[in-house]
Design a protein around this motif. Structure first.
Motif, PDB file in Angstrom:
ATOM      1  N   ASN A 162       0.802  -1.225   0.000  1.00 19.29           N
ATOM      2  CA  ASN A 162       0.000   0.000   0.000  1.00 19.29           C
ATOM      3  C   ASN A 162       0.833   1.274   0.000  1.00 19.29           C
ATOM      4  O   ASN A 162       0.277   2.374  -0.035  1.00 19.29           O
ATOM      5  CB  ASN A 162      -0.933   0.010   1.218  1.00 19.29           C
ATOM      6  CG  ASN A 162      -1.930  -1.133   1.190  1.00 19.29           C
ATOM      7  OD1 ASN A 162      -2.507  -1.433   0.148  1.00 19.29           O
ATOM      8  ND2 ASN A 162      -2.117  -1.790   2.325  1.00 19.29           N
ATOM      9  N   ASP A 163       2.143   1.138   0.045  1.00 19.85           N
ATOM     10  CA  ASP A 163       3.007   2.317   0.123  1.00 19.85           C
ATOM     11  C   ASP A 163       3.124   3.026  -1.219  1.00 19.85           C
ATOM     12  O   ASP A 163       3.025   2.406  -2.283  1.00 19.85           O
ATOM     13  CB  ASP A 163       4.413   1.918   0.604  1.00 19.85           C
ATOM     14  CG  ASP A 163       4.429   1.520   2.072  1.00 19.85           C
ATOM     15  OD1 ASP A 163       3.727   2.176   2.865  1.00 19.85           O
ATOM     16  OD2 ASP A 163       5.132   0.544   2.400  1.00 19.85           O
ATOM     17  N   GLY A 216       1.621  -6.297  -8.622  1.00 22.91           N
ATOM     18  CA  GLY A 216       0.334  -5.654  -8.390  1.00 22.91           C
ATOM     19  C   GLY A 216       0.406  -4.341  -7.637  1.00 22.91           C
ATOM     20  O   GLY A 216      -0.629  -3.816  -7.209  1.00 22.91           O
ATOM     21  N   HIS A 217       1.625  -3.783  -7.491  1.00 27.90           N
ATOM     22  CA  HIS A 217       1.767  -2.528  -6.759  1.00 27.90           C
ATOM     23  C   HIS A 217       1.195  -1.382  -7.600  1.00 27.90           C
ATOM     24  O   HIS A 217       1.552  -1.228  -8.770  1.00 27.90           O
ATOM     25  CB  HIS A 217       3.233  -2.248  -6.444  1.00 27.90           C
ATOM     26  CG  HIS A 217       3.423  -1.378  -5.247  1.00 27.90           C
ATOM     27  ND1 HIS A 217       3.875  -1.859  -4.033  1.00 27.90           N
ATOM     28  CD2 HIS A 217       3.192  -0.062  -5.043  1.00 27.90           C
ATOM     29  CE1 HIS A 217       3.932  -0.882  -3.158  1.00 27.90           C
ATOM     30  NE2 HIS A 217       3.522   0.230  -3.756  1.00 27.90           N
ATOM     31  N   ASN A 256       4.846  -6.473   6.246  1.00 28.82           N
ATOM     32  CA  ASN A 256       4.392  -7.555   5.364  1.00 28.82           C
ATOM     33  C   ASN A 256       4.055  -6.987   3.988  1.00 28.82           C
ATOM     34  O   ASN A 256       3.460  -5.908   3.883  1.00 28.82           O
ATOM     35  CB  ASN A 256       3.157  -8.247   5.950  1.00 28.82           C
ATOM     36  CG  ASN A 256       3.483  -9.050   7.184  1.00 28.82           C
ATOM     37  OD1 ASN A 256       4.555  -9.671   7.282  1.00 28.82           O
ATOM     38  ND2 ASN A 256       2.573  -9.062   8.154  1.00 28.82           N
ATOM     39  N   TYR A 257       4.420  -7.723   2.961  1.00 28.08           N
ATOM     40  CA  TYR A 257       4.077  -7.332   1.590  1.00 28.08           C
ATOM     41  C   TYR A 257       3.213  -8.425   0.985  1.00 28.08           C
ATOM     42  O   TYR A 257       3.650  -9.565   0.817  1.00 28.08           O
ATOM     43  CB  TYR A 257       5.327  -7.115   0.737  1.00 28.08           C
ATOM     44  CG  TYR A 257       5.024  -6.453  -0.587  1.00 28.08           C
ATOM     45  CD1 TYR A 257       5.278  -5.103  -0.773  1.00 28.08           C
ATOM     46  CD2 TYR A 257       4.462  -7.175  -1.643  1.00 28.08           C
ATOM     47  CE1 TYR A 257       4.992  -4.479  -1.980  1.00 28.08           C
ATOM     48  CE2 TYR A 257       4.158  -6.569  -2.839  1.00 28.08           C
ATOM     49  CZ  TYR A 257       4.420  -5.220  -3.007  1.00 28.08           C
ATOM     50  OH  TYR A 257       4.110  -4.604  -4.194  1.00 28.08           O
ATOM     51  N   THR A 258       1.976  -8.057   0.629  1.00 30.38           N
ATOM     52  CA  THR A 258       1.041  -9.019   0.047  1.00 30.38           C
ATOM     53  C   THR A 258       0.836  -8.689  -1.430  1.00 30.38           C
ATOM     54  O   THR A 258       0.314  -7.620  -1.762  1.00 30.38           O
ATOM     55  CB  THR A 258      -0.318  -8.971   0.767  1.00 30.38           C
ATOM     56  OG1 THR A 258      -0.112  -9.223   2.170  1.00 30.38           O
ATOM     57  CG2 THR A 258      -1.265 -10.008   0.185  1.00 30.38           C
ATOM     58  N   PRO A 259       1.244  -9.559  -2.340  1.00 29.26           N
ATOM     59  CA  PRO A 259       1.137  -9.258  -3.774  1.00 29.26           C
ATOM     60  C   PRO A 259      -0.257  -9.518  -4.327  1.00 29.26           C
ATOM     61  O   PRO A 259      -1.072 -10.232  -3.729  1.00 29.26           O
ATOM     62  CB  PRO A 259       2.146 -10.212  -4.400  1.00 29.26           C
ATOM     63  CG  PRO A 259       2.101 -11.418  -3.500  1.00 29.26           C
ATOM     64  CD  PRO A 259       1.881 -10.880  -2.101  1.00 29.26           C
ATOM     65  N   ALA A 260      -0.515  -8.925  -5.485  1.00 26.75           N
ATOM     66  CA  ALA A 260      -1.732  -9.206  -6.268  1.00 26.75           C
ATOM     67  C   ALA A 260      -1.264  -9.343  -7.721  1.00 26.75           C
ATOM     68  O   ALA A 260      -1.327  -8.393  -8.498  1.00 26.75           O
ATOM     69  CB  ALA A 260      -2.755  -8.094  -6.115  1.00 26.75           C
ATOM     70  N   ILE A 261      -0.763 -10.501  -8.068  1.00 24.92           N
ATOM     71  CA  ILE A 261       0.003 -10.710  -9.299  1.00 24.92           C
ATOM     72  C   ILE A 261      -0.771 -10.302 -10.549  1.00 24.92           C
ATOM     73  O   ILE A 261      -1.932 -10.669 -10.738  1.00 24.92           O
ATOM     74  CB  ILE A 261       0.437 -12.186  -9.425  1.00 24.92           C
ATOM     75  CG1 ILE A 261       1.275 -12.594  -8.216  1.00 24.92           C
ATOM     76  CG2 ILE A 261       1.210 -12.410 -10.717  1.00 24.92           C
ATOM     77  CD1 ILE A 261       2.528 -11.778  -8.035  1.00 24.92           C
ATOM     78  N   ASP A 262      -0.083  -9.523 -11.412  1.00 21.64           N
ATOM     79  CA  ASP A 262      -0.611  -9.172 -12.729  1.00 21.64           C
ATOM     80  C   ASP A 262       0.163  -9.989 -13.760  1.00 21.64           C
ATOM     81  O   ASP A 262       1.162  -9.532 -14.323  1.00 21.64           O
ATOM     82  CB  ASP A 262      -0.446  -7.669 -12.987  1.00 21.64           C
ATOM     83  CG  ASP A 262      -1.096  -7.228 -14.292  1.00 21.64           C
ATOM     84  OD1 ASP A 262      -1.578  -8.103 -15.046  1.00 21.64           O
ATOM     85  OD2 ASP A 262      -1.116  -6.011 -14.568  1.00 21.64           O
TER      86      ASP A 262
END
Length: 318
Positions: free
Chosen positions: A146-147, A176-177, A208-214
């Motif tokens: 979210n940064d 997904g950033h 924590n870094y949670t991805p949302a893969i594209d």
């Protein structure tokens, strides 16, 4: 005789001439006189008026066209500014942004920047680390999904240039950033603007870094072989001639650069003028790092672009 007479004067002239002809020459010459008066009365004033209107209309159309072009150029520049940030726009020590220097062995930093060398995301074979490892590296450095992130840096041992920073930008978009930008230039541009530097990077608490893969940003072998995409070999001309993916065209990654900055939009449009905008594009180099240098301007110009690696192509040939 003037052809641009007031309406009442032309009528008087017509009447006088007609009466004179009737008295002296008869009907045949009257017809000739009528023809001449019709020319004086109608053709000449209309022609003069149309010439003026045409000139005014042409000027108005050109002005509208120029205004449309200027607006279009402005829109494209505004599109680039959503990704590229100038040194003047960076607010150092602003807690709303995390600045990442991706340079290996950097000796000076933008104040407040953290250090994550780009090669930490690449395994010994030159491929991206597994997703879990990439997110662990980011989280350990104090970065979350979210940064707001600003990336800069270069690989001096690799010859310098912004491709390493562009690759990390691409990698974050692949994860997904959403809120990520690139410094338009490098640390040299920052210093040239009389900005301060630190000799050590900042350090942040782990997160924590949670991805949302594209997954659409990374091409697969099957997609490359499908005949659907246009394929760009972004390596040097020499490498391209030594062997390339069938059907690929050569646009070296350096062609989109002006020094360490991406060229302006009109120049980029010319470079990619042979591409079909409605078809997806796959860009590759040996490992994909420098391919990101072509991927970025294609994306900024509205193309559906993906990154690929020559070494993956060769590996899948067996």
């Amino acid at each position: 005789m003037s052809l641009l007479l007031p309406e009442d004067e032309k009528f008087k002239m017509f009447k006088s001439l007609a009466m004179r002809v009737i008295r002296t020459a008869g009907c045949s010459l009257l017809l000739a006189a009528l023809f001449m008066m019709a020319f004086i009365w109608n053709a000449t004033p209309v022609a003069g008026e149309c010439a003026s209107c045409k000139a005014a209309g042409s000027s108005a159309e050109q002005g509208a066209l120029n205004q449309q072009v200027n607006r279009s150029d402005m829109a494209r520049e505004m599109g680039f500014s959503t990704i590229l940030i100038s040194p003047e726009e960076i607010k150092i020590l602003d807690s709303s942004d995390i600045i990442i220097d991706i340079s290996p062995r950097s000796t000076e930093y933008i104040p407040g920047a953290i250090s994550i060398p780009y090669d930490r995301f690449i395994d010994p074979a030159g491929r991206l680390e597994p997703i879990g490892e990439m997110t662990r590296i980011l989280g350990d450095a104090g970065v979350s999904e979210n940064d707001s992130i600003i990336i800069y840096g270069e690989c001096q041992p690799c010859g310098g240039g912004p491709s390493a920073a562009t690759y990390v930008f691409w990698m974050l978009k692949f994860l997904g950033h959403e809120d990520v930008r690139l410094l338009d230039g490098g640390i040299d541009d920052w210093v040239a603007a009389s900005n301060p530097t630190w000799s050590e990077p900042a350090r942040l608490a782990p997160r924590n870094y949670t991805p949302a893969i594209d997954a659409d940003l990374l091409a697969t072998y099957d997609f490359v072989c499908s005949g659907i995409p246009q394929i760009i070999d972004a390596r040097t001309g020499r490498d391209f001639e030594a062997g390339s993916i069938p059907g690929a065209i050569n646009i070296p990654y350096t062609s989109v650069l002006d020094g360490k900055k991406i060229k302006n939009e009109s120049e980029l449009e010319e470079i990619f003028s042979d591409l079909q905008r409605e078809r997806p594009v796959v860009v590759y180099t040996n490992t994909g790092v420098k391919a990101s240098m072509i991927w970025l301007p294609l994306t900024l110009l509205g193309y559906d672009a993906k990154v690929y690696a020559w070494q993956d192509w060769k590996a899948d040939q067996w």
